[in-house]
Motif scaffolding. Structure first.
Motif, short mmCIF file in Angstrom:
data_model
loop_
_atom_site.label_atom_id
_atom_site.label_comp_id
_atom_site.label_asym_id
_atom_site.label_seq_id
_atom_site.Cartn_x
_atom_site.Cartn_y
_atom_site.Cartn_z
N GLY A 196 0.68 -1.40 0.01
CA GLY A 196 -0.07 0.29 0.32
C GLY A 196 0.61 0.71 0.29
N GLU A 197 1.76 1.11 0.46
CA GLU A 197 2.70 2.45 0.40
C GLU A 197 2.98 2.65 -1.02
OE1 GLU A 197 5.85 3.26 4.10
OE2 GLU A 197 5.88 1.14 2.78
N ALA A 198 3.21 4.11 -1.17
CA ALA A 198 3.77 4.47 -2.61
C ALA A 198 5.14 4.39 -2.80
CB ALA A 198 2.82 5.41 -2.88
N PHE A 199 5.48 4.56 -4.36
CA PHE A 199 7.12 5.34 -4.41
C PHE A 199 7.35 5.67 -6.04
CE2 PHE A 199 7.20 2.04 -1.12
CZ PHE A 199 8.41 2.07 -0.60
N PRO A 200 7.37 6.32 -5.45
CA PRO A 200 7.97 7.21 -7.66
C PRO A 200 8.10 6.44 -8.21
CG PRO A 200 9.03 8.45 -5.57
CD PRO A 200 8.34 7.20 -4.77
N TYR A 201 8.34 6.42 -9.49
CA TYR A 201 9.21 6.12 -11.46
C TYR A 201 8.78 7.24 -11.84
CZ TYR A 201 11.64 3.26 -14.50
OH TYR A 201 12.10 2.60 -14.96
N LEU A 202 9.73 7.98 -12.58
CA LEU A 202 9.97 8.53 -13.58
C LEU A 202 8.52 9.54 -12.62
CD1 LEU A 202 10.58 6.13 -16.59
CD2 LEU A 202 12.02 7.52 -15.47
N GLY A 203 8.27 10.06 -12.07
CA GLY A 203 7.35 10.89 -12.05
C GLY A 203 5.97 10.46 -11.37
N ARG A 204 5.56 9.16 -11.64
CA ARG A 204 4.40 8.81 -10.71
C ARG A 204 4.27 7.94 -9.80
NH1 ARG A 204 1.26 4.95 -15.65
NH2 ARG A 204 0.01 4.91 -13.81
N ASN A 205 3.39 7.48 -9.54
CA ASN A 205 3.59 7.06 -8.01
C ASN A 205 2.72 5.46 -7.94
OD1 ASN A 205 4.99 8.49 -5.56
ND2 ASN A 205 3.36 9.56 -5.88
N TYR A 206 3.41 4.51 -7.57
CA TYR A 206 3.54 2.91 -8.17
C TYR A 206 3.38 2.22 -5.94
CZ TYR A 206 4.20 3.53 -12.45
OH TYR A 206 4.19 4.17 -13.39
N ARG A 207 1.85 1.89 -6.13
CA ARG A 207 1.77 1.30 -4.68
C ARG A 207 2.47 -0.58 -4.89
NH1 ARG A 207 -0.21 5.15 -1.46
NH2 ARG A 207 -2.05 6.12 -2.39
#
Length: 241
Positions: free
Chosen positions: A85-96
């Motif tokens: 459930g935590e969010a991690f960014p990659y190339l400007g988008r957040n992924y859970r």
């Protein structure tokens, strides 16, 4: 000079919600406000009247509050737990993040989620963080090489060596031999910011300094480089895993 290096006997301006250290120096002809590690300082010419200093601080009040808010959000005390459930960014988008139990497999971005499989014997937080780091480095290597290939012809240069590295205080480097090195954490930033870092280092193959000629070359390739540079300066502390 960093904010932590300011003189011990500097004046202090008290504002709503923060204090500003006033550092006077004979080496400056203009005033500069710095917000570093939650500390606010204004470096001013030695003879500048205090009234002018107060006016400068008041004019930058909202900007200072925004910088302090960014620092507060990025403090380690708000660190990740590395759970689903935590969010991690990659190339400007957040992924859970999706954490599952099972045999070790490569971390993957599947259906909009970064999926990490943790074996039963492993400490979840440590294992997930290590797996995420490997995933980011692997993708940084792929994406940055793609961008180098794309932009080197536009810049008008060629480079044979591209490395992804751990840097403590820089996003990229151009060695005297023409090798390009990049901080893998940059892929946590928006895509355009990664473009800027790549172009920045490629242009150093033409100019090995930050002269006006160098910046004109960067601007030729990226007319919006100033916005990218400012974004990176303001958000660098948020690019962590």
């Amino acid at each position: 000079m960093t904010v932590q290096d300011v003189m011990q006997d500097s004046d202090v301006i008290k504002q709503a919600g923060y204090e500003v250290k006033v550092v006077r120096t004979a080496r400056r002809k203009s005033a500069t406000i710095k917000v570093e590690e939650g500390v606010v300082a204004v470096v001013v010419p030695k003879a500048l009247p205090m009234e002018k200093v107060h006016q400068l601080v008041a004019a930058k009040h909202q900007w200072i509050l925004e910088k302090l808010a960014i620092h507060a959000e990025a403090r380690p005390s708000r660190g990740k737990e590395y759970v689903s459930g935590e969010a991690f960014p990659y190339l400007g988008r957040n992924y859970r993040l999706k954490v599952v139990q099972g045999n070790v497999t490569a971390t993957k971005l599947v259906n909009g989620k970064i999926t990490v499989t943790v074996p039963e014997y492993a400490s979840q937080a440590q294992f997930v963080r290590r797996s995420l780091t490997h995933w980011y480095k692997r993708n940084a290597d792929k994406k940055i090489r793609e961008k180098v290939d794309r932009y080197q012809s536009i810049v008008g240069v060629e480079t044979g060596v591209v490395r992804i590295k751990d840097f403590k205080s820089r996003w990229g480097s151009c060695t005297p031999y023409g090798d390009l090195e990049f901080n893998w954490l940059i892929v946590l930033a928006p895509n355009r910011i990664v473009d800027y870092v790549v172009v920045h280092e490629l242009c150093h193959l033409l100019h090995h300094d930050h002269s006006p000629q160098y910046w004109r070359e960067v601007e030729r390739v990226m007319p919006d480089y100033r916005e990218c540079k400012e974004w990176l300066r303001d958000n660098a502390q948020l690019l962590v895993v």
